[in-house]
Design an enzyme around this catalytic site. Sequence first.
Site: not given
Length: 342
Positions: A40-43, A115, A117, A134
Site C-alpha cells: 500500500p502507498d502512504f497517502r 521507494n 522496495d 530514500h
Amino acid sequence: MDAPSTSSSYDTIANIIRDSHATRVVVLTGAGISTSAGIPDFRTPSTGLYAKLARLKHLPYPEAIFSYHYFKHSPELFYAIADVRHPHNLKPTISHAFLALLAKKNLLHMVVTQNIDGLESAAGVPPEKVFACHGSWDTQRCITCKEPFPDDRMKEAITQGIVPRCLATDACDGIVKPDIVLFGEPLREGFEEKAEHKVVEADLVFVMGTSLKVHPFANLPSLACAGVPRVLINREKVGDLGNRKEDLCLLGNCDEEVRKLADALGWKKELEKLWEEAKTEHVKGNETDGEEYTVRLDAAIDKLAGMLDESLSISKGHKSMLERHLTEKLARLPKPPERDEK
Ligand code: OAD
C-alpha cells in the site's frame, strides 16, 4: 474532476520517444508504482498506510513511525510493521518492467525513486540507472557504532517483529536500522549528481505514482528545462504537473496507462514478455501474495495499537505507583517541629 487522457496524449508521447527526440529519459517514481505489487502507498485516503496508522490514538502523528527521532526512542513500533513494508518475495509490476524496457532500449538516463522496495532492479533496470534516494532494505547497520549487521539476522528480526541489536565485538548493543532514510535523516549521498543533475539533463521526464509531498524529491520535476515534456502518470494531478504547455497527464492506474503507452509505441508484446521474464527470474521459492500482504498489514497495525495501549497503561501505572510510593514515604517522615511563632 480531471479530464481523462485522450488517445492523442499516448500518441504524442510515443512520437516524442519513437522519433528519437528523447534519448535521456528520467523517471521519478513513488509508492504508486508498487501498489499493484501489494505494498500500500502512504497517502491514499483509507487504503494508504498513514490513513491506517491514523487510528492509533497514541501515535503523535502517522509519519512518526518513519521519523528518526521516534525510531531512536521507540524502535519496536517500526519493527512491528517492518515485515509488511519489506518487499520479501513480491513481484515487480508491469510499470517496473516499463522502466527496464526503457533501459534496454538505451533511452533511460535515470530512475530516481523514493521507494525502498528494490522492485526496479528486480524488473531488470541496471543498478547504475537507479537512484533510490530514500535508501533500501538491502543493507543495515547499528545506529550507534555504524557496524554493518548480517542480512540473515536482519531477515529474522523483520519476520519476527523484534528489534535487532548490534553484534559488534565491543558489545555496543545499539539499535540496528535498515539503510533506509527516515524523516530527520539526510538523503542518500548523490542526490545532486544522480537526481537533480539528471533531471536538468533530461529530454523527457516521467513522474509516476507519487503525491510529490516530500521534499527535496518533490522539487525535482520543476528542474526539467523549459520545453522538456513532463509526463505525469498518476491517479490524480500532483505538484505543478500540467501547468507547463508541454506537460502531459495520463491520469489513471500506472499499469493500465503504461500498457496503453506501450501499445502506442508498438512495444506491448515486448513489454509483457519482459515482465513475465522478470517475475520468473525474481521470484524464487514462495512468491508473496499481494492481497495477503494487505491483510497482514491490518493485523500488524492491530498489534501496534495493542503495544501502544499497553505502553501507555504501563507508564500510567508506573506514574501512579511512584505517586503512591512518594505519598507513603512522605507520610513516614518525622514531622518537622512546629515553629514557635513568638
Ligand atoms: P504517496 O502515498 O504520498 O503517494 C502515492 C501517489 O500515487 C498518490 O498520488 C496516489 O494517488 C498514487 N497512486 C497510488 N496507487 C497508484 C496506482 N496504482 N496507479 C497510479 N497512481 C497511484 O507516496 P509517495 O509519494 O511515494 O518517505 O510518498 C513519498 C514519501 O512519503 C515516501 O518515500 C515515504 C513517505 O513518507 C519516508 O518514509 C521517508
